[in-house]
Design a protein around this motif. Structure first.
Motif, PDB file in Angstrom:
ATOM      1  N   THR A  36       0.817  -1.214   0.000  1.00 37.75           N
ATOM      2  CA  THR A  36       0.000   0.000   0.000  1.00 37.75           C
ATOM      3  C   THR A  36       0.852   1.266   0.000  1.00 37.75           C
ATOM      4  O   THR A  36       0.362   2.345  -0.316  1.00 37.75           O
ATOM      5  CB  THR A  36      -0.934   0.021   1.226  1.00 37.75           C
ATOM      6  N   TYR A  44      -7.196  -4.868  -1.217  1.00 41.59           N
ATOM      7  CA  TYR A  44      -6.837  -3.495  -0.843  1.00 41.59           C
ATOM      8  C   TYR A  44      -7.484  -2.521  -1.845  1.00 41.59           C
ATOM      9  O   TYR A  44      -6.840  -2.079  -2.797  1.00 41.59           O
ATOM     10  CB  TYR A  44      -5.310  -3.325  -0.843  1.00 41.59           C
ATOM     11  N   PRO A  45      -8.763  -2.214  -1.646  1.00 37.52           N
ATOM     12  CA  PRO A  45      -9.482  -1.354  -2.592  1.00 37.52           C
ATOM     13  C   PRO A  45      -8.819  -0.003  -2.819  1.00 37.52           C
ATOM     14  O   PRO A  45      -8.854   0.531  -3.937  1.00 37.52           O
ATOM     15  CB  PRO A  45     -10.869  -1.195  -1.938  1.00 37.52           C
ATOM     16  N   ALA A  46      -8.199   0.575  -1.790  1.00 37.14           N
ATOM     17  CA  ALA A  46      -7.566   1.893  -1.942  1.00 37.14           C
ATOM     18  C   ALA A  46      -6.365   1.845  -2.873  1.00 37.14           C
ATOM     19  O   ALA A  46      -5.894   2.887  -3.337  1.00 37.14           O
ATOM     20  CB  ALA A  46      -7.147   2.421  -0.574  1.00 37.14           C
ATOM     21  N   LEU A  47      -5.880   0.652  -3.169  1.00 37.11           N
ATOM     22  CA  LEU A  47      -4.698   0.488  -4.011  1.00 37.11           C
ATOM     23  C   LEU A  47      -5.053   0.327  -5.491  1.00 37.11           C
ATOM     24  O   LEU A  47      -4.169   0.377  -6.356  1.00 37.11           O
ATOM     25  CB  LEU A  47      -3.903  -0.745  -3.526  1.00 37.11           C
ATOM     26  N   ARG A  48      -6.340   0.174  -5.797  1.00 36.38           N
ATOM     27  CA  ARG A  48      -6.750  -0.213  -7.149  1.00 36.38           C
ATOM     28  C   ARG A  48      -6.251   0.731  -8.227  1.00 36.38           C
ATOM     29  O   ARG A  48      -5.839   0.302  -9.302  1.00 36.38           O
ATOM     30  CB  ARG A  48      -8.277  -0.320  -7.208  1.00 36.38           C
ATOM     31  N   HIS A  49      -6.263   2.023  -7.970  1.00 37.06           N
ATOM     32  CA  HIS A  49      -5.869   2.986  -9.003  1.00 37.06           C
ATOM     33  C   HIS A  49      -4.360   2.981  -9.252  1.00 37.06           C
ATOM     34  O   HIS A  49      -3.890   3.608 -10.207  1.00 37.06           O
ATOM     35  CB  HIS A  49      -6.341   4.396  -8.621  1.00 37.06           C
TER      36      HIS A  49
END
Length: 270
Positions: free
Chosen positions: A154, A174-179
């Protein structure tokens, strides 16, 4: 033009895949406008020559062992997550002055289920999340270390995966890491032209002739599903009279696959 560090000391040349990918990228780095610092164990004599824009910094085998031991210790992920502790720890393990890690504009770091340190801008290669899908293949300590290591992704500027499936698994965890997740084509440098492998082709012809075969390349980890392919081959033989073979290629750590082939009666097929 950027100065990019490529960290290869958490890899073992004997395990093949990931090391071959990194070493192949460095061998073909002449196509890049950037400059590279390649921190690696001793390269094999058969490895290709490196171009002028790659500075080779080979470390002796004991430095690779020390680095990997450090990275696999429980709690190392926390220490490497802090720049003030990450640099001296890496410097001590690798035998490289800590300031060298600061001098690069970015680092390419093969994740390999070990922590990714805070080295400024880091692009990590994450191959899979297999410990989440098959936890039964790992000890409690291995699972702990892998879970700690995955969380350090992350902090990366970018994470690249060799398949859409791997990228999806990482993004779900880790949804916040998708971009920041991308997908690349694995092993782009290992394609051989036919004229360079005539002897190998003759061996294949002598072994199989006109018999079609399915080739599976992989180390004998349980999650690679060699058993499933043996069962599929046996089922296919029951359904067709056409001759075929299934061929396993890759490093063998034990006799489990050979025993499975014998136990299932597939010696003439696999």
């Amino acid at each position: 033009m950027a100065r990019i560090g490529v960290f290869g000391l958490n890899l073992s040349p004997r395990t093949g895949g990931i090391f071959s990918l990194i070493d192949g990228l460095m061998t073909h780095a002449r196509h890049s406008r950037h400059e590279f610092l390649y921190l690696t164990p001793p390269r094999q004599s058969s490895a290709g020559a490196l171009p002028e824009n790659v500075r080779l910094l080979e470390r002796p085998a004991f430095r690779r062992i020390a680095t990997q031991a450090l990275l696999k210790l429980p709690g190392t992920a926390h220490l490497l997550g802090n720049t003030w502790t990450a640099l001296p720890l890496l410097g001590a393990a690798t035998g490289v002055r800590p300031s060298l890690f600061r001098e690069m504009d970015a680092w390419l770091w093969p994740h390999c289920f070990v922590p990714v340190p805070r080295l400024g801008r880091v692009m990590a290669i994450s191959h899979d999340m297999i410990h989440r899908q098959h936890p039964e293949c790992f000890s409690r300590l291995e699972l702990l270390v892998r879970r700690q290591a995955e969380r350090t992704l992350t902090g990366c500027a970018r994470v690249i995966c060799p398949s859409e499936a791997s990228a999806r698994d990482l993004g779900q965890a880790y949804p916040a890491l998708r971009h920041r997740i991308g997908v690349f084509a694995g092993a782009p440098c290992e394609v051989m032209v036919e004229t360079d492998c005539q002897e190998e082709l003759r061996q294949v012809d002598a072994e199989f002739g006109q018999t079609p075969f399915f080739l599976f390349v992989g180390v004998d980890w349980r999650h690679k599903n060699h058993d499933l392919l043996i069962d599929a081959a046996l089922e296919l033989r029951r359904r067709t009279s056409r001759p075929f073979k299934v061929v396993f290629v890759g490093r063998r750590r034990g006799a489990a696959i050979a025993e499975a082939i014998a136990r299932k009666g597939a010696q003439d097929l696999v």
